[in-house]
Design a protein around this motif. Structure first.
Motif, PDB file in Angstrom:
ATOM      1  N   ASP A   1      -5.817  -3.676  -2.113  1.00  0.00           N
ATOM      2  CA  ASP A   1      -6.143  -2.562  -2.396  1.00  0.00           C
ATOM      3  C   ASP A   1      -4.737  -1.771  -2.526  1.00  0.00           C
ATOM      4  O   ASP A   1      -4.336  -0.905  -1.750  1.00  0.00           O
ATOM      5  N   PRO A   2      -3.979  -2.226  -3.549  1.00  0.00           N
ATOM      6  CA  PRO A   2      -2.585  -1.824  -3.525  1.00  0.00           C
ATOM      7  C   PRO A   2      -2.266  -0.671  -4.420  1.00  0.00           C
ATOM      8  O   PRO A   2      -3.151  -0.092  -5.045  1.00  0.00           O
TER       9      PRO A   2
ATOM     10  N   LEU B   1      -1.521   0.354   9.219  1.00  0.00           N
ATOM     11  CA  LEU B   1      -1.276  -0.280   8.048  1.00  0.00           C
ATOM     12  C   LEU B   1      -0.104  -0.882   7.726  1.00  0.00           C
ATOM     13  O   LEU B   1      -0.101  -1.930   7.006  1.00  0.00           O
TER      14      LEU B   1
ATOM     15  N   CYS C   1      -1.500   4.498   0.174  1.00  0.00           N
ATOM     16  CA  CYS C   1      -2.944   4.119  -0.065  1.00  0.00           C
ATOM     17  C   CYS C   1      -3.593   3.920   1.204  1.00  0.00           C
ATOM     18  O   CYS C   1      -3.285   2.713   1.708  1.00  0.00           O
ATOM     19  N   LEU C   2      -4.293   4.820   1.530  1.00  0.00           N
ATOM     20  CA  LEU C   2      -4.948   4.677   2.887  1.00  0.00           C
ATOM     21  C   LEU C   2      -6.344   5.397   2.567  1.00  0.00           C
ATOM     22  O   LEU C   2      -6.344   6.574   2.492  1.00  0.00           O
TER      23      LEU C   2
ATOM     24  N   ASN D   1       0.778  -1.491  -0.126  1.00  0.00           N
ATOM     25  CA  ASN D   1      -0.066   0.047  -0.110  1.00  0.00           C
ATOM     26  C   ASN D   1       0.792   1.343  -0.029  1.00  0.00           C
ATOM     27  O   ASN D   1       0.201   2.318   0.144  1.00  0.00           O
TER      28      ASN D   1
ATOM     29  N   ALA E   1       2.109  -6.071  -4.393  1.00  0.00           N
ATOM     30  CA  ALA E   1       1.066  -6.665  -3.912  1.00  0.00           C
ATOM     31  C   ALA E   1       0.793  -8.007  -4.813  1.00  0.00           C
ATOM     32  O   ALA E   1       0.387  -9.012  -3.939  1.00  0.00           O
TER      33      ALA E   1
ATOM     34  N   ASN F   1      -2.568  -4.455   2.795  1.00  0.00           N
ATOM     35  CA  ASN F   1      -3.845  -4.860   2.360  1.00  0.00           C
ATOM     36  C   ASN F   1      -3.506  -4.977   0.727  1.00  0.00           C
ATOM     37  O   ASN F   1      -3.645  -4.183   0.121  1.00  0.00           O
TER      38      ASN F   1
END
Length: 152
Positions: free
Chosen positions: A119-120, A111, A87-88, A79, A126, A116
């Motif tokens: 949701d890269p 995070l 990416c948050l 992320n 990812a 995650n």
């Protein structure tokens, strides 16, 4: 430079007087909207023992829009991309003026504790994470040791 809004002054004072565990955030003397942030990697994560440098900037329309935050320390995380962008959801669509700098920093720390890959921002990382999570975690640990001033 325009005077700082009271809210930013209050948030800054609280960050310094009541710091978030494992995180330090200090405003730049030349620009009180720019913060130097140091974040410890969460325990039991691939980033454990790492010390990560981030920059946080409060735009003129803060708190109506989110702060700009990015990692300055290289990190292997699905992320967080090569430029350190994060990416948050709370930094994008789920931003709310009720959130504060400390909330954002805690969200970023969370995070790190639970990447995650669905949701890269770094698609290659990812993909590695999804294909072979143990190997990806090993790479994350290696990068942490190499780039994040990891403490023994």
């Amino acid at each position: 430079m325009a005077a700082l809004p009271k809210r930013i002054i209050k948030e800054t004072e609280r960050l310094i007087s009541d710091p978030v565990p494992g995180i330090t955030a200090y405003p730049d003397e030349a620009n009180l909207r720019a913060f130097t942030v140091t974040m410890n990697g969460p325990d039991s994560s691939p980033y454990e023992k790492g010390i990560f440098d981030l920059e946080l900037y409060l735009p003129d329309d803060y708190p109506m829009c989110p702060p700009k935050v990015r990692f300055l320390t290289k990190i292997y995380h699905p992320n967080i991309d090569k430029l350190g962008r994060i990416c948050l959801d709370v930094l994008k669509d789920n931003w709310s003026p009720a959130l504060q700098i400390r909330t954002i920093l805690l969200s970023i720390q969370a995070l790190l504790a639970s990447p995650n890959p669905d949701d890269p921002l770094a698609n290659d990382v990812a993909d590695d994470w999804k294909k072979d999570e143990p190997k990806a975690i090993e790479v994350a640990k290696e990068w942490t040791a190499k780039y994040a001033k990891a403490k023994e």
